[in-house]
Design a protein around this motif. Sequence first.
Motif, short mmCIF file in Angstrom:
data_model
loop_
_atom_site.label_atom_id
_atom_site.label_comp_id
_atom_site.label_asym_id
_atom_site.label_seq_id
_atom_site.Cartn_x
_atom_site.Cartn_y
_atom_site.Cartn_z
N PRO A 140 0.83 -1.21 0.00
CA PRO A 140 0.00 0.00 0.00
C PRO A 140 0.87 1.26 0.00
N MET A 141 0.37 2.35 -0.60
CA MET A 141 1.15 3.57 -0.70
C MET A 141 1.55 4.13 0.67
N ALA A 142 0.73 3.90 1.70
CA ALA A 142 1.10 4.36 3.04
C ALA A 142 2.41 3.70 3.47
N GLU A 143 2.57 2.42 3.12
CA GLU A 143 3.80 1.68 3.46
C GLU A 143 4.96 2.11 2.56
N VAL A 144 4.66 2.30 1.28
CA VAL A 144 5.69 2.76 0.32
C VAL A 144 6.26 4.09 0.82
N PHE A 145 5.36 4.97 1.26
CA PHE A 145 5.74 6.29 1.75
C PHE A 145 6.65 6.16 2.98
N LYS A 146 6.23 5.34 3.96
CA LYS A 146 7.03 5.17 5.18
C LYS A 146 8.42 4.61 4.86
N LEU A 147 8.44 3.62 3.96
CA LEU A 147 9.71 3.00 3.57
C LEU A 147 10.63 4.04 2.91
N SER A 148 10.07 4.83 2.01
CA SER A 148 10.86 5.85 1.29
C SER A 148 11.48 6.84 2.26
N VAL A 149 10.65 7.33 3.19
CA VAL A 149 11.11 8.34 4.14
C VAL A 149 12.17 7.75 5.07
N SER A 150 11.92 6.52 5.54
CA SER A 150 12.84 5.92 6.52
C SER A 150 14.17 5.51 5.89
N THR A 151 14.21 5.34 4.56
CA THR A 151 15.47 4.90 3.91
C THR A 151 16.16 6.05 3.17
N PHE A 152 15.63 7.26 3.30
CA PHE A 152 16.22 8.43 2.61
C PHE A 152 17.65 8.64 3.12
N LYS A 153 18.60 8.71 2.16
CA LYS A 153 20.01 8.92 2.54
C LYS A 153 20.62 10.00 1.66
N VAL A 154 21.56 10.74 2.24
CA VAL A 154 22.35 11.69 1.46
C VAL A 154 23.74 11.10 1.31
N HIS A 155 24.18 10.90 0.06
CA HIS A 155 25.52 10.35 -0.20
C HIS A 155 26.51 11.47 -0.51
N ASP A 156 25.99 12.56 -1.06
CA ASP A 156 26.88 13.67 -1.43
C ASP A 156 26.22 15.00 -1.09
N TRP A 157 26.70 15.61 0.01
CA TRP A 157 26.12 16.87 0.48
C TRP A 157 26.40 18.02 -0.47
N ASN A 158 27.32 17.84 -1.42
CA ASN A 158 27.61 18.90 -2.40
C ASN A 158 26.40 19.20 -3.28
N LEU A 159 25.47 18.26 -3.32
CA LEU A 159 24.23 18.50 -4.08
C LEU A 159 23.57 19.81 -3.60
N PHE A 160 23.70 20.08 -2.31
CA PHE A 160 23.06 21.28 -1.73
C PHE A 160 24.03 22.45 -1.67
N ASN A 161 25.13 22.34 -2.45
CA ASN A 161 26.19 23.36 -2.39
C ASN A 161 26.70 23.54 -0.97
N ALA A 162 26.75 22.43 -0.22
CA ALA A 162 27.19 22.52 1.18
C ALA A 162 28.70 22.67 1.25
#
Length: 200
Positions: free
Chosen positions: A178-200
């Motif tokens: 269900p999309m509620a589960e897809v949403f939770k999974l997406s949010v909980s697995t969100f990772k940043v590999h390269d902070w330069n994307l944000f011009n950090a």
Amino acid sequence: MPEEACVERLLYGGALSMTFPLRLQDLSNVRQVPDHQEAFADPSRDESLIIELLDLKHDVADEASAVWFLEDLAKEQDAEGGMLIEQSGVLEAPRLCYRSMPAVVTSAVGQMAISKGRQGIEAQNIVRVYLANLRLKEVGTDVLIVAYEPVVINPLSESASSVGAGVVAPAEQSGYMPMAEVFKLSVSTFKVHDWNLFNA
């Protein structure tokens, strides 16, 4: 019920990643997607998942941010009869840190009547919208993760030809997450590999 195949997907050229079902296809292979967005959809169910990078809205309070973005989205889409179903408190995401400053995460779920593409008000579908706002304050960015799940498809909507008009059968009945589960999974697995994307 068979487990649906979920894989880690690289976003923004590999700078970010999230895990979600394979059935959600990259829309940039089909149409133009703005640079600040990544968009995925399952055309057979008219479900979609959008990731958007926006400048941090400094004037919006953390605890109100997900609801603020949900209302903003409703305005942008000329949605009718929007209603807030639930909202979360402010959570810190300790795994999502830049210079030891954890991201602040809020989420909200709403339901609204939205027309597809350029279709008019007479073709509106009833859609449940799941929205998470990940506030990366140190890099001045609001990350939005938005999942759309149609509840009722209008017979006049262009979605009716692929999904069918009327009440949409729950995903579980077709062996899908269900999309509620897809949403939770997406949010909980969100990772940043390269902070330069944000011009950090």
